[in-house]
Write a protein that holds these residues in place. Structure first.
Motif, PDB file in Angstrom:
ATOM      1  N   CYS A  67     144.568  64.623 148.095  1.00 17.77           N
ATOM      2  CA  CYS A  67     143.829  63.367 148.168  1.00 17.77           C
ATOM      3  C   CYS A  67     142.613  63.564 149.079  1.00 17.77           C
ATOM      4  N   GLY A  68     141.695  62.644 148.983  1.00 18.21           N
ATOM      5  CA  GLY A  68     140.464  62.734 149.750  1.00 18.21           C
ATOM      6  C   GLY A  68     139.321  63.369 148.991  1.00 18.21           C
ATOM      7  N   GLU A  69     139.585  63.811 147.753  1.00 12.09           N
ATOM      8  CA  GLU A  69     138.562  64.546 147.019  1.00 12.09           C
ATOM      9  C   GLU A  69     137.362  63.690 146.624  1.00 12.09           C
ATOM     10  N   LEU A  70     137.570  62.410 146.333  1.00  8.40           N
ATOM     11  CA  LEU A  70     136.430  61.565 145.995  1.00  8.40           C
ATOM     12  C   LEU A  70     135.483  61.418 147.175  1.00  8.40           C
ATOM     13  N   SER A  71     136.033  61.075 148.325  1.00  2.64           N
ATOM     14  CA  SER A  71     135.193  60.941 149.525  1.00  2.64           C
ATOM     15  C   SER A  71     134.539  62.267 149.890  1.00  2.64           C
ATOM     16  N   PHE A  72     135.303  63.347 149.759  1.00  3.81           N
ATOM     17  CA  PHE A  72     134.811  64.672 150.138  1.00  3.81           C
ATOM     18  C   PHE A  72     133.613  65.073 149.286  1.00  3.81           C
ATOM     19  N   PHE A  73     133.742  64.967 147.968  1.00  2.89           N
ATOM     20  CA  PHE A  73     132.673  65.445 147.092  1.00  2.89           C
ATOM     21  C   PHE A  73     131.554  64.436 146.892  1.00  2.89           C
ATOM     22  N   LEU A  74     131.865  63.148 146.922  1.00  2.00           N
ATOM     23  CA  LEU A  74     130.817  62.139 146.773  1.00  2.00           C
ATOM     24  C   LEU A  74     130.125  61.818 148.094  1.00  2.00           C
ATOM     25  N   ARG A  75     130.738  62.266 149.193  1.00  2.00           N
ATOM     26  CA  ARG A  75     130.194  62.055 150.537  1.00  2.00           C
ATOM     27  C   ARG A  75     129.993  60.571 150.862  1.00  2.00           C
ATOM     28  N   ARG A  76     130.981  59.780 150.474  1.00  2.00           N
ATOM     29  CA  ARG A  76     130.952  58.361 150.855  1.00  2.00           C
ATOM     30  C   ARG A  76     132.380  57.835 150.926  1.00  2.00           C
ATOM     31  N   SER A  77     132.553  56.814 151.708  1.00  2.00           N
ATOM     32  CA  SER A  77     133.879  56.228 151.894  1.00  2.00           C
ATOM     33  C   SER A  77     134.347  55.561 150.617  1.00  2.00           C
ATOM     34  N   GLN A  78     135.662  55.539 150.456  1.00  2.00           N
ATOM     35  CA  GLN A  78     136.279  54.866 149.322  1.00  2.00           C
ATOM     36  C   GLN A  78     137.102  53.692 149.841  1.00  2.00           C
ATOM     37  N   ARG A  79     137.557  52.849 148.929  1.00  2.00           N
ATOM     38  CA  ARG A  79     138.333  51.660 149.312  1.00  2.00           C
ATOM     39  C   ARG A  79     139.821  51.960 149.446  1.00  2.00           C
ATOM     40  N   PHE A  80     140.212  53.214 149.374  1.00  2.00           N
ATOM     41  CA  PHE A  80     141.621  53.582 149.390  1.00  2.00           C
ATOM     42  C   PHE A  80     142.119  53.786 150.806  1.00  2.00           C
ATOM     43  N   ARG A  81     143.402  53.539 150.977  1.00  2.00           N
ATOM     44  CA  ARG A  81     144.087  53.877 152.224  1.00  2.00           C
ATOM     45  C   ARG A  81     145.313  54.675 151.843  1.00  2.00           C
ATOM     46  N   ALA A  82     145.479  55.818 152.488  1.00  2.00           N
ATOM     47  CA  ALA A  82     146.634  56.670 152.233  1.00  2.00           C
ATOM     48  C   ALA A  82     147.693  56.401 153.294  1.00  2.00           C
ATOM     49  N   THR A  83     148.935  56.240 152.831  1.00  2.00           N
ATOM     50  CA  THR A  83     150.060  56.071 153.740  1.00  2.00           C
ATOM     51  C   THR A  83     151.205  56.964 153.262  1.00  2.00           C
ATOM     52  N   CYS A  84     151.953  57.485 154.214  1.00  2.09           N
ATOM     53  CA  CYS A  84     153.106  58.326 153.882  1.00  2.09           C
ATOM     54  C   CYS A  84     154.281  57.419 153.536  1.00  2.09           C
ATOM     55  N   ALA A  85     154.904  57.677 152.389  1.00  2.20           N
ATOM     56  CA  ALA A  85     156.048  56.885 151.951  1.00  2.20           C
ATOM     57  C   ALA A  85     157.361  57.445 152.495  1.00  2.20           C
ATOM     58  N   GLU A  86     157.301  58.665 153.037  1.00  7.36           N
ATOM     59  CA  GLU A  86     158.442  59.296 153.680  1.00  7.36           C
ATOM     60  C   GLU A  86     157.892  60.390 154.593  1.00  7.36           C
ATOM     61  N   GLU A  87     158.775  61.107 155.265  1.00  3.68           N
ATOM     62  CA  GLU A  87     158.297  62.193 156.123  1.00  3.68           C
ATOM     63  C   GLU A  87     157.504  63.175 155.266  1.00  3.68           C
ATOM     64  N   THR A  88     156.308  63.493 155.721  1.00  5.22           N
ATOM     65  CA  THR A  88     155.361  64.246 154.903  1.00  5.22           C
ATOM     66  C   THR A  88     154.651  65.289 155.753  1.00  5.22           C
ATOM     67  N   ILE A  89     154.411  66.446 155.150  1.00  2.20           N
ATOM     68  CA  ILE A  89     153.577  67.477 155.776  1.00  2.20           C
ATOM     69  C   ILE A  89     152.325  67.617 154.932  1.00  2.20           C
ATOM     70  N   VAL A  90     151.172  67.521 155.592  1.00  2.00           N
ATOM     71  CA  VAL A  90     149.880  67.581 154.917  1.00  2.00           C
ATOM     72  C   VAL A  90     149.026  68.653 155.583  1.00  2.00           C
ATOM     73  N   PHE A  91     148.390  69.484 154.761  1.00  2.00           N
ATOM     74  CA  PHE A  91     147.409  70.443 155.263  1.00  2.00           C
ATOM     75  C   PHE A  91     146.027  69.863 155.040  1.00  2.00           C
ATOM     76  N   VAL A  92     145.122  70.130 155.986  1.00  2.00           N
ATOM     77  CA  VAL A  92     143.788  69.546 155.943  1.00  2.00           C
ATOM     78  C   VAL A  92     142.743  70.656 155.846  1.00  2.00           C
ATOM     79  N   LEU A  93     141.777  70.461 154.956  1.00  2.00           N
ATOM     80  CA  LEU A  93     140.626  71.354 154.853  1.00  2.00           C
ATOM     81  C   LEU A  93     139.383  70.507 155.080  1.00  2.00           C
ATOM     82  N   ASP A  94     138.665  70.779 156.169  1.00  2.00           N
ATOM     83  CA  ASP A  94     137.452  70.008 156.433  1.00  2.00           C
ATOM     84  C   ASP A  94     136.254  70.699 155.787  1.00  2.00           C
ATOM     85  N   ARG A  95     135.121  70.025 155.821  1.00  2.00           N
ATOM     86  CA  ARG A  95     133.913  70.539 155.162  1.00  2.00           C
ATOM     87  C   ARG A  95     133.472  71.878 155.749  1.00  2.00           C
TER      88      ARG A  95
END
Length: 109
Positions: free
Chosen positions: A34-62
């Motif tokens: 997730c985050g690909e729309l904001s990442f590639f379009l370079r603008r904020s989106q109206r979405f909010r991400a929330t974890c529905a259970e214990e979650t591990i996420v890796f992050v790649l910044d620009r």
């Protein structure tokens, strides 16, 4: 947002919220991104991400993506292809069940 988020395990819900309601529009599971729309379009989106259970996420910044592109261009191209595939699958899923393929012949033209 200048980050891509890769779900290693768990569940992430993408929600869109208006003044009166919160609606889940997508559930992302292991291997999803997730985050690909904001990442590639370079603008904020109206979405909010929330974890529905214990979650591990890796992050790649620009900056990390740019370093990857320079140091490992083949890997970067694979990443781009995977993200394009993910976006296409999400669009296809949002369109609903696929119609059967049309059969064209000289008789029905």
């Amino acid at each position: 947002n200048d980050r891509l988020y890769f779900v290693a395990c768990g569940l992430v819900d993408l929600n869109v919220t208006d003044d009166t309601d919160k609606k889940r529009i997508l559930r992302i599971t292991r291997g999803g991104v997730c985050g690909e729309l904001s990442f590639f379009l370079r603008r904020s989106q109206r979405f909010r991400a929330t974890c529905a259970e214990e979650t591990i996420v890796f992050v790649l910044d620009r900056d990390g993506a740019n370093r990857m592109r320079q140091a490992h261009p083949d890997l970067f191209l694979l990443l781009q292809a995977a993200l394009i595939n993910t976006l296409c699958l999400q669009v296809e899923d949002s369109l609903g069940p696929a119609a059967p393929p049309a059969i064209f012949s000289a008789d029905n033209l």
